[in-house]
Structures are given as structure tokens and as C-alpha cells.
Design a protein around this motif. Structure first.
Motif, PDB file in Angstrom:
ATOM      1  N   PHE A 158       0.833  -1.202   0.000  1.00 16.09           N
ATOM      2  CA  PHE A 158       0.000   0.000   0.000  1.00 16.09           C
ATOM      3  C   PHE A 158       0.872   1.259   0.000  1.00 16.09           C
ATOM      4  CE2 PHE A 158      -2.148   3.295   2.570  1.00 16.09           C
ATOM      5  CZ  PHE A 158      -3.202   3.575   1.715  1.00 16.09           C
ATOM      6  N   ILE A 159       1.843   1.311   0.903  1.00 18.33           N
ATOM      7  CA  ILE A 159       2.726   2.481   0.974  1.00 18.33           C
ATOM      8  C   ILE A 159       3.565   2.598  -0.290  1.00 18.33           C
ATOM      9  CG2 ILE A 159       4.661   3.515   2.233  1.00 18.33           C
ATOM     10  CD1 ILE A 159       3.553   2.212   4.767  1.00 18.33           C
ATOM     11  N   ASN A 160       4.058   1.471  -0.801  1.00 23.79           N
ATOM     12  CA  ASN A 160       4.876   1.486  -2.014  1.00 23.79           C
ATOM     13  C   ASN A 160       4.083   1.977  -3.227  1.00 23.79           C
ATOM     14  OD1 ASN A 160       7.418   0.850  -3.362  1.00 23.79           O
ATOM     15  ND2 ASN A 160       6.291  -0.806  -4.352  1.00 23.79           N
ATOM     16  N   THR A 161       2.788   1.617  -3.286  1.00 24.95           N
ATOM     17  CA  THR A 161       1.939   2.081  -4.387  1.00 24.95           C
ATOM     18  C   THR A 161       1.791   3.599  -4.353  1.00 24.95           C
ATOM     19  OG1 THR A 161       0.703   0.004  -4.428  1.00 24.95           O
ATOM     20  CG2 THR A 161      -0.360   1.922  -5.417  1.00 24.95           C
ATOM     21  N   ILE A 162       1.606   4.147  -3.158  1.00 22.34           N
ATOM     22  CA  ILE A 162       1.482   5.605  -3.031  1.00 22.34           C
ATOM     23  C   ILE A 162       2.780   6.282  -3.479  1.00 22.34           C
ATOM     24  CG2 ILE A 162       1.172   7.501  -1.405  1.00 22.34           C
ATOM     25  CD1 ILE A 162      -0.638   5.689   0.231  1.00 22.34           C
ATOM     26  N   ILE A 163       3.923   5.723  -3.075  1.00 20.74           N
ATOM     27  CA  ILE A 163       5.214   6.305  -3.468  1.00 20.74           C
ATOM     28  C   ILE A 163       5.409   6.228  -4.975  1.00 20.74           C
ATOM     29  CG2 ILE A 163       7.714   6.063  -3.249  1.00 20.74           C
ATOM     30  CD1 ILE A 163       7.229   5.041  -0.395  1.00 20.74           C
ATOM     31  N   LEU A 164       5.095   5.061  -5.561  1.00 22.46           N
ATOM     32  CA  LEU A 164       5.267   4.880  -7.006  1.00 22.46           C
ATOM     33  C   LEU A 164       4.378   5.819  -7.812  1.00 22.46           C
ATOM     34  CD1 LEU A 164       5.495   0.992  -7.373  1.00 22.46           C
ATOM     35  CD2 LEU A 164       7.329   2.655  -7.674  1.00 22.46           C
ATOM     36  N   SER A 165       3.236   6.213  -7.245  1.00 25.26           N
ATOM     37  CA  SER A 165       2.317   7.086  -7.990  1.00 25.26           C
ATOM     38  C   SER A 165       2.914   8.461  -8.263  1.00 25.26           C
ATOM     39  CB  SER A 165       1.000   7.232  -7.223  1.00 25.26           C
ATOM     40  OG  SER A 165       1.181   7.971  -6.031  1.00 25.26           O
ATOM     41  N   PHE A 166       3.988   8.809  -7.566  1.00 25.78           N
ATOM     42  CA  PHE A 166       4.662  10.098  -7.778  1.00 25.78           C
ATOM     43  C   PHE A 166       5.942   9.939  -8.576  1.00 25.78           C
ATOM     44  CE2 PHE A 166       2.224  10.619  -3.848  1.00 25.78           C
ATOM     45  CZ  PHE A 166       1.488  11.755  -4.167  1.00 25.78           C
ATOM     46  N   THR A 167       6.091   8.789  -9.250  1.00 28.82           N
ATOM     47  CA  THR A 167       7.281   8.532 -10.061  1.00 28.82           C
ATOM     48  C   THR A 167       6.869   8.087 -11.464  1.00 28.82           C
ATOM     49  OG1 THR A 167       7.464   6.172  -9.492  1.00 28.82           O
ATOM     50  CG2 THR A 167       8.471   7.756  -7.969  1.00 28.82           C
ATOM     51  N   ASN A 168       7.850   7.980 -12.351  1.00 21.94           N
ATOM     52  CA  ASN A 168       7.614   7.455 -13.700  1.00 21.94           C
ATOM     53  C   ASN A 168       8.256   6.082 -13.852  1.00 21.94           C
ATOM     54  OD1 ASN A 168      10.276   8.194 -13.659  1.00 21.94           O
ATOM     55  ND2 ASN A 168      10.212   9.443 -15.515  1.00 21.94           N
ATOM     56  N   THR A 169       8.163   5.278 -12.816  1.00 22.57           N
ATOM     57  CA  THR A 169       8.812   3.963 -12.762  1.00 22.57           C
ATOM     58  C   THR A 169       8.271   3.029 -13.834  1.00 22.57           C
ATOM     59  OG1 THR A 169       9.089   4.198 -10.375  1.00 22.57           O
ATOM     60  CG2 THR A 169       9.308   1.978 -11.285  1.00 22.57           C
ATOM     61  N   ARG A 170       9.199   2.267 -14.446  1.00 26.28           N
ATOM     62  CA  ARG A 170       8.861   1.207 -15.389  1.00 26.28           C
ATOM     63  C   ARG A 170       9.620  -0.053 -14.990  1.00 26.28           C
ATOM     64  NH1 ARG A 170       6.576   2.796 -20.357  1.00 26.28           N
ATOM     65  NH2 ARG A 170       6.303   5.055 -20.561  1.00 26.28           N
ATOM     66  N   PRO A 171       9.139  -1.239 -15.402  1.00 26.01           N
ATOM     67  CA  PRO A 171       9.836  -2.477 -15.064  1.00 26.01           C
ATOM     68  C   PRO A 171      11.251  -2.498 -15.630  1.00 26.01           C
ATOM     69  CG  PRO A 171       7.624  -2.957 -15.845  1.00 26.01           C
ATOM     70  CD  PRO A 171       7.873  -1.499 -16.103  1.00 26.01           C
ATOM     71  N   LEU A 172      12.209  -2.960 -14.833  1.00 25.11           N
ATOM     72  CA  LEU A 172      13.603  -3.155 -15.230  1.00 25.11           C
ATOM     73  C   LEU A 172      14.341  -1.844 -15.535  1.00 25.11           C
ATOM     74  CD1 LEU A 172      13.170  -6.217 -17.676  1.00 25.11           C
ATOM     75  CD2 LEU A 172      13.543  -6.243 -15.204  1.00 25.11           C
ATOM     76  N   VAL A 173      13.690  -0.739 -15.364  1.00 23.73           N
ATOM     77  CA  VAL A 173      14.308   0.549 -15.695  1.00 23.73           C
ATOM     78  C   VAL A 173      14.419   1.434 -14.463  1.00 23.73           C
ATOM     79  CG1 VAL A 173      14.106   2.668 -17.062  1.00 23.73           C
ATOM     80  CG2 VAL A 173      13.478   0.467 -18.066  1.00 23.73           C
ATOM     81  N   GLY A 174      13.429   1.388 -13.609  1.00 24.94           N
ATOM     82  CA  GLY A 174      13.389   2.306 -12.491  1.00 24.94           C
ATOM     83  C   GLY A 174      12.713   3.599 -12.896  1.00 24.94           C
ATOM     84  N   GLY A 175      12.868   4.612 -12.121  1.00 23.84           N
ATOM     85  CA  GLY A 175      12.240   5.883 -12.435  1.00 23.84           C
ATOM     86  C   GLY A 175      12.709   6.968 -11.499  1.00 23.84           C
ATOM     87  N   GLU A 176      12.119   8.115 -11.652  1.00 17.24           N
ATOM     88  CA  GLU A 176      12.470   9.260 -10.827  1.00 17.24           C
ATOM     89  C   GLU A 176      11.210   9.973 -10.367  1.00 17.24           C
ATOM     90  OE1 GLU A 176      13.210  12.280 -14.614  1.00 17.24           O
ATOM     91  OE2 GLU A 176      14.905  11.596 -13.397  1.00 17.24           O
ATOM     92  N   PHE A 177      11.346  10.786  -9.355  1.00 20.66           N
ATOM     93  CA  PHE A 177      10.225  11.514  -8.788  1.00 20.66           C
ATOM     94  C   PHE A 177       9.752  12.582  -9.774  1.00 20.66           C
ATOM     95  CE2 PHE A 177       8.482  15.020  -6.277  1.00 20.66           C
ATOM     96  CZ  PHE A 177       7.502  14.359  -5.560  1.00 20.66           C
TER      97      PHE A 177
END
Length: 318
Positions: free
Chosen positions: A28-47
Motif C-alpha cells: 500500500f505504501i509502495n503504491t502511493i510512493i510509485l504514484s509520484f514517479t515514472n517507474t517502469r519495469p527493469l528501468v526504475g524511475g524518478e520523482f
């Protein structure tokens, strides 16, 4: 004599706590954090701040899914609130063989939704049982596009949800009806109240908490609908994806090696906030009942019973 050590209770609750933290709280917490990033599988992302939410606001696919979900909830709530109540009123009678009919009514609940949806898709296919029967009876000249037209397909999915949910909510109503004081029915009948008046002034107030709970459950499950629409549309969301629900959009956006995990997380957060609305309403309604009970004191039950009988009597004499 105290035979266990101080840490024994903590050891007993530890598995449940670990399970909750690992499989509920952390995602749940990780989903909220990811919602403020442009994360993609195997690539990562930034805020990226609220960019996903801004994009969501201007996304036609999101609003189309919102319309589908809203229509689904609005239609399912009255159907799954009233029909199970009527079924429960029929099956609460203590007559020989009533257990068999209760079992039959509950059977759709235990059936797999995927299997039922597959059967549904075969039935409503252009060459399925429904179309073939209608043409054989001369009702239609050609097949009705149940699974091609947007609103007809949505209606088929709603019909499936209602058919599967009738037995479940019927059980809830049966439990609530069993807690209604039957002396009220006898007193109202002696005062000349009709069956409908007894239903309106005795039954409905008696099962009101259960009815509020059922409405909230239907609203939450309707917002999270997935399997019915996914199977009936073969995962495509219907013609042009118009019958996609919010959960289907989340799956389409967030899966695969090119999935937009950040955007899918933002959609999930919005869905979570939407499901809080009916839960907040049911909490407010329950608190209102509790506050009303505290104000009237412990004799509140007798007061409500007398008021219910008086209301039924007034309607009779009017």
C-alpha cells in the motif's frame, strides 16, 4: 499461576503482523510512493510529483472507465439491495424443504466467476442460446449484438454480477430478519396493519443496519469489478475498450515490460479513494445510530418498537 512468559502473546500475533506488513501495508505504501514517479519495469524511475495525476485528469481512457464503473455501481446497488431482500422474505419461512431452496439460491455464490462468465459469453454470443432461442420464437429476425454493443455488453455483465450476488446478500438479509423482534409483527397485525405496512414500519427499520452494509459492499465491489468484464470482452474491454473498468485499465497500463507502473499506481490510489466514499458513509450512518441510541438510553428499543407499531396503526386508520 502465570505459566507463560511475557513474550508469548507477541509470538502468537507475530505471524499475522508479519503477513499484514509484508502483503498489505508495504504494498500500500509502495503504491502511493510509485504514484509520484515514472517507474517502469527493469528501468526504475524518478520523482515527477503530481504529473501522473495531471495526466490522469486529461486521460479519456480513465474517464471512460469512470463512466463504466459509475453506471455499473448505480445499477447494481438497487438491484442487489432489493432483489436479495425479496428473496430472503420468501425463503425465511419455516416450511418443509425450505433448506433445499436456500441452497439452490446460494449455489451461484460458490461458482467460479470466471467459469460463469465463460458460460455467459457462450449464452449471449451471436450464435448462442439466447439469440438462437429469440430467433426460434420469432422475437428477432437476426442475432442481437449482446457482446459487441457497449451498453448491451455492460448489461450482460451487470446481470451476471446480480445473479452471482443474490445468494450472498440473501444470507445477510436472512440473518438480519432473524434478529427482528417478531412480537412487533404480532402487535402491528392486532392493530390492523396490512402486510405492506408491517414491512415498511417494522421490517425495514429492523434490517436498516444490514441494508446500509449491503449497499456499501455492493458499491465497493462494483468499483473493483474486473473478472466479469474481462472474460466477457476477452480482455479487450469491449468495442474500442469502452467497457473497460478502472481495474482493467490499471492492468492494461501497469503490466508488461513496458508497463507504466507509476501511472498505474496513481490509478490505484484514485480507486482506493473512491472505495473510501461508501465506507465513510456506512461509518457515518453507524455512528449516527450509536449517538441516537446513547441519547435515548437503554430503553430505546422499547421506544422504537412502540413507534413502529404506532406508525403502522396510523397508516391503517388513515
Amino acid at each position: 499461576m502465570n505459566s507463560h512468559r511475557w513474550y508469548t502473546p507477541w509470538l502468537l500475533v507475530a505471524p499475522a503482523v508479519v503477513w499484514t506488513v509484508v502483503f498489505a501495508l508495504y504494498p500500500f505504501i509502495n503504491t502511493i510512493i510509485l504514484s509520484f514517479t515514472n517507474t517502469r519495469p527493469l528501468v526504475g524511475g524518478e520523482f515527477i510529483g503530481f504529473a501522473n495525476y495531471v495526466e490522469l485528469w486529461h486521460d479519456d481512457v480513465f474517464w471512460n472507465a469512470m463512466v463504466t464503473t459509475f453506471v455499473y455501481v448505480i445499477i447494481c446497488i438497487p438491484l442487489l439491495t432489493i432483489l436479495p431482500l425479496l428473496l430472503a422474505l420468501l425463503l425465511e419461512k419455516k416450511i418443509p424443504g425450505i433448506s433445499f431452496f436456500r441452497t439452490v439460491a446460494y449455489f451461484p455464490v460458490i461458482a467460479s466467476v470466471v467459469v460463469v462468465a465463460l458460460i455467459w459469453s457462450w449464452m449471449f454470443d451471436s450464435r448462442g442460446l439466447i439469440n438462437q432461442s429469440l430467433q426460434w420464437m420469432g422475437v428477432t429476425d437476426g442475432p442481437i449484438p449482446f457482446l459487441v454493443d457497449r451498453w448491451k455488453l455492460l448489461g450482460c455483465a451487470i446481470l451476471l454480477t446480480v445473479w452471482k450476488g443474490l445468494g450472498y446478500y440473501m444470507i445477510v438479509y436472512l440473518a438480519a430478519l432473524g434478529n427482528v423482534n417478531h412480537d412487533l409483527y404480532e402487535a402491528a397485525a392486532l392493530d390492523g396493519a396490512s402486510a405492506f405496512q408491517r414491512f415498511r414500519n417494522v421490517t425495514i427499520p429492523g434490517i436498516r443496519p444490514a441494508m446500509i452494509l449491503i449497499i456499501a459492499l455492493i458499491a465497493v465491489s462494483g468499483m473493483r469489478v474486473f473478472s466479469e468484464l474481462y472474460v466477457l470482452t476477452n480482455g479487450t474491454g469491449g468495442p474500442g475498450g469502452e467497457d473497460s473498468s478502472l481495474v482493467m485499465v490499471i492492468k492494461q497500463v501497469g503490466t508488461g515490460l513496458s508497463g507504466q507502473l507509476g501511472y498505474a499506481s496513481a490509478l490505484s490510489v484514485v480507486l482506493f479513494l473512491l472505495t473510501l466514499i461508501p465506507l465513510t458513509i456506512i461509518g457515518w450512518a453507524n455512528n449516527k445510530d450509536l449517538r441516537s441510541g446513547h441519547r435515548t438510553g437503554r430503553g430505546d428499543g422499547r421506544v422504537r418498537q412502540t413507534a413502529a407499531i404506532k406508525n403502522a396503526t396510523k397508516e391503517t386508520t388513515a
